[in-house]
Design a protein around this motif. Structure first.
Motif, PDB file in Angstrom:
ATOM      1  N   PRO A  70      26.467 -10.452 -23.471  1.00  0.00           N
ATOM      2  CA  PRO A  70      27.907 -10.334 -23.214  1.00  0.00           C
ATOM      3  C   PRO A  70      28.302 -10.323 -21.741  1.00  0.00           C
ATOM      4  O   PRO A  70      29.485 -10.294 -21.424  1.00  0.00           O
ATOM      5  CB  PRO A  70      28.248  -8.997 -23.870  1.00  0.00           C
ATOM      6  N   GLY A  71      27.336 -10.299 -20.849  1.00  0.00           N
ATOM      7  CA  GLY A  71      27.654 -10.275 -19.428  1.00  0.00           C
ATOM      8  C   GLY A  71      28.152  -8.921 -18.975  1.00  0.00           C
ATOM      9  O   GLY A  71      28.173  -7.941 -19.722  1.00  0.00           O
ATOM     10  N   ASP A  72      28.575  -8.894 -17.698  1.00  0.00           N
ATOM     11  CA  ASP A  72      29.037  -7.638 -17.103  1.00  0.00           C
ATOM     12  C   ASP A  72      29.905  -7.997 -15.906  1.00  0.00           C
ATOM     13  O   ASP A  72      29.529  -8.875 -15.116  1.00  0.00           O
ATOM     14  CB  ASP A  72      27.834  -6.800 -16.655  1.00  0.00           C
ATOM     15  N   PRO A  73      31.053  -7.356 -15.743  1.00  0.00           N
ATOM     16  CA  PRO A  73      31.904  -7.701 -14.588  1.00  0.00           C
ATOM     17  C   PRO A  73      31.238  -7.418 -13.257  1.00  0.00           C
ATOM     18  O   PRO A  73      31.626  -7.998 -12.234  1.00  0.00           O
ATOM     19  CB  PRO A  73      33.146  -6.821 -14.795  1.00  0.00           C
ATOM     20  N   ASP A  74      30.212  -6.540 -13.263  1.00  0.00           N
ATOM     21  CA  ASP A  74      29.503  -6.204 -12.026  1.00  0.00           C
ATOM     22  C   ASP A  74      28.089  -6.785 -12.001  1.00  0.00           C
ATOM     23  O   ASP A  74      27.223  -6.310 -11.249  1.00  0.00           O
ATOM     24  CB  ASP A  74      29.434  -4.684 -11.869  1.00  0.00           C
ATOM     25  N   ALA A  75      27.834  -7.810 -12.807  1.00  0.00           N
ATOM     26  CA  ALA A  75      26.501  -8.414 -12.863  1.00  0.00           C
ATOM     27  C   ALA A  75      26.117  -8.996 -11.508  1.00  0.00           C
ATOM     28  O   ALA A  75      26.970  -9.363 -10.687  1.00  0.00           O
ATOM     29  CB  ALA A  75      26.467  -9.510 -13.924  1.00  0.00           C
ATOM     30  N   HIS A  84      31.049 -12.287 -19.096  1.00  0.00           N
ATOM     31  CA  HIS A  84      32.006 -11.227 -19.402  1.00  0.00           C
ATOM     32  C   HIS A  84      33.427 -11.763 -19.396  1.00  0.00           C
ATOM     33  O   HIS A  84      34.230 -11.499 -20.306  1.00  0.00           O
ATOM     34  CB  HIS A  84      31.864 -10.091 -18.387  1.00  0.00           C
ATOM     35  N   ASP A  85      33.776 -12.536 -18.370  1.00  0.00           N
ATOM     36  CA  ASP A  85      35.138 -13.060 -18.253  1.00  0.00           C
ATOM     37  C   ASP A  85      35.467 -14.008 -19.401  1.00  0.00           C
ATOM     38  O   ASP A  85      36.586 -13.991 -19.928  1.00  0.00           O
ATOM     39  CB  ASP A  85      35.309 -13.781 -16.918  1.00  0.00           C
ATOM     40  N   LEU A  86      34.493 -14.845 -19.793  1.00  0.00           N
ATOM     41  CA  LEU A  86      34.735 -15.800 -20.870  1.00  0.00           C
ATOM     42  C   LEU A  86      34.945 -15.075 -22.198  1.00  0.00           C
ATOM     43  O   LEU A  86      35.867 -15.398 -22.960  1.00  0.00           O
ATOM     44  CB  LEU A  86      33.573 -16.787 -20.971  1.00  0.00           C
ATOM     45  N   LEU A  87      34.108 -14.087 -22.493  1.00  0.00           N
ATOM     46  CA  LEU A  87      34.283 -13.334 -23.733  1.00  0.00           C
ATOM     47  C   LEU A  87      35.641 -12.640 -23.778  1.00  0.00           C
ATOM     48  O   LEU A  87      36.296 -12.593 -24.830  1.00  0.00           O
ATOM     49  CB  LEU A  87      33.175 -12.305 -23.889  1.00  0.00           C
ATOM     50  N   THR A  88      36.065 -12.114 -22.653  1.00  0.00           N
ATOM     51  CA  THR A  88      37.379 -11.477 -22.590  1.00  0.00           C
ATOM     52  C   THR A  88      38.479 -12.483 -22.885  1.00  0.00           C
ATOM     53  O   THR A  88      39.443 -12.196 -23.614  1.00  0.00           O
ATOM     54  CB  THR A  88      37.596 -10.840 -21.201  1.00  0.00           C
ATOM     55  N   GLU A  89      38.332 -13.688 -22.362  1.00  0.00           N
ATOM     56  CA  GLU A  89      39.351 -14.725 -22.519  1.00  0.00           C
ATOM     57  C   GLU A  89      39.477 -15.203 -23.957  1.00  0.00           C
ATOM     58  O   GLU A  89      40.576 -15.542 -24.423  1.00  0.00           O
ATOM     59  CB  GLU A  89      39.023 -15.902 -21.596  1.00  0.00           C
ATOM     60  N   ILE A  90      38.372 -15.263 -24.685  1.00  0.00           N
ATOM     61  CA  ILE A  90      38.390 -15.856 -26.034  1.00  0.00           C
ATOM     62  C   ILE A  90      38.341 -14.809 -27.138  1.00  0.00           C
ATOM     63  O   ILE A  90      38.222 -15.171 -28.317  1.00  0.00           O
ATOM     64  CB  ILE A  90      37.228 -16.851 -26.210  1.00  0.00           C
ATOM     65  N   ARG A  91      38.452 -13.553 -26.793  1.00  0.00           N
ATOM     66  CA  ARG A  91      38.397 -12.491 -27.805  1.00  0.00           C
ATOM     67  C   ARG A  91      39.474 -12.730 -28.876  1.00  0.00           C
ATOM     68  O   ARG A  91      40.630 -12.996 -28.575  1.00  0.00           O
ATOM     69  CB  ARG A  91      38.596 -11.127 -27.160  1.00  0.00           C
ATOM     70  N   GLY A  92      39.070 -12.632 -30.135  1.00  0.00           N
ATOM     71  CA  GLY A  92      39.998 -12.804 -31.244  1.00  0.00           C
ATOM     72  C   GLY A  92      40.241 -14.238 -31.655  1.00  0.00           C
ATOM     73  O   GLY A  92      41.011 -14.480 -32.582  1.00  0.00           O
ATOM     74  N   CYS A  93      39.572 -15.187 -31.016  1.00  0.00           N
ATOM     75  CA  CYS A  93      39.765 -16.607 -31.324  1.00  0.00           C
ATOM     76  C   CYS A  93      38.653 -17.144 -32.219  1.00  0.00           C
ATOM     77  O   CYS A  93      37.513 -16.650 -32.180  1.00  0.00           O
ATOM     78  CB  CYS A  93      39.789 -17.442 -30.041  1.00  0.00           C
TER      79      CYS A  93
END
Length: 283
Positions: A70-75, A84-93
């Motif tokens: 899932p990544g990490d914003p501080d990776a 992390h940013d991509l998963l946040t963007e597509i959440r619920g899709c």
């Protein structure tokens, strides 16, 4: 990461291209959709993920994005943060992820498992097979709910780009974003395979593969070579994503033919499962 939205409202459908920077078919399909001035019936997000890797023409900048979720914003890596940013963007899709491969020219689909979502999408796509990645989804986008991944053809080929453009539109029709035929493009006899194990590469300089993906390899059959030394199958299997140089440490995967979309048993008996043949290996 580039994110564009077509239509009004909060999108529940997304198409992602450019997970790997050396697979331009997905970004080109996204660009084609943006250029088409589509009249959408549901809003959709169109995403080009790893723009830095695309600009450099490499698979990834610091680590494989499709192993970083899932990544990490501080990776510590670009791809770790991007995951992390991509998963946040597509959440619920509901998500279509577009890829290409070095191993097979015709399109095929990959899903984590053959669940209801996969069964509702795959018959509408002009693919030759569906593959369950099962235990090999760790770190990949496909491990998340409602994701279908497509291998659109040979990496960097014009055919892969055209396939990606067509498949993206088929997906949008299937999810009600675009108007189109409600009839499946494929009947429910579409074969379903399951990845069972990786086929490791021995240390060598040159590799060859002698079998075709999705065509059954018999026990004892020569399937590959390393520095001219033949490798033979110790059990029957179906090659999946098998190629000489597609992966660094393995040829690809040995799989089973486990069924069809209609739920019937496959015409050719699958080999015993990997758990039942734990002692069997490809040399």
């Amino acid at each position: 990461m580039r994110v564009e939205t077509l239509g009004e409202g909060e999108p529940e459908v997304a198409i992602v291209g450019g997970i790997h920077g050396d697979e331009p078919c997905g970004p080109r399909a996204v660009e084609a959709l943006l250029d088409a001035d589509l009249d959408v019936e549901r809003p959709v997000k169109l995403i080009v993920a790893n723009e830095r890797a695309l600009d450099e023409g490499v698979r990834y900048v610091e680590e494989d994005l499709n192993r970083a979720f899932p990544g990490d914003p501080d990776a510590d890596t670009h791809e770790g943060r991007l995951a992390h940013d991509l998963l946040t963007e597509i959440r619920g899709c509901e998500i279509l992820s577009l890829h290409s491969t070095q191993s097979y020219a015709a399109p095929f689909a990959l899903v984590d498992e053959m669940d209801g979502h996969a069964r509702s999408v795959c018959p509408y796509l002009s693919v030759e097979a569906v593959v369950e990645t099962a235990g090999y989804s760790t770190g990949r986008l496909i491990a998340y709910p409602d994701v279908v991944e497509l291998e659109c053809g040979i990496q960097r080929s014009a055919a892969a780009t055209e396939n990606a453009k067509r498949l993206a539109r088929e997906f949008l029709v299937a999810r009600g974003v675009l108007a189109g035929s409600e009839e499946p493009r494929r009947d429910h006899r579409l074969p379903v395979f399951r990845m069972e194990r990786q086929i490791p590469k021995p240390d060598a300089t040159e590799y060859e593969v002698f079998v075709d993906n999705f065509e059954r390899v018999a026990e004892g059959e020569r399937f590959a070579a390393a520095d001219g030394e033949d490798l033979h199958a110790e059990f029957p299997f179906y090659p999946i994503l098998l190629s000489p140089y597609g992966y660094e440490n393995e040829f690809g995967y040995a799989g089973d033919l486990v069924g069809r979309l209609d739920g019937e048993e496959p015409a050719v008996p699958a080999r015993e499962s990997a758990s039942a043949r734990a002692d069997g290996r490809s040399r």
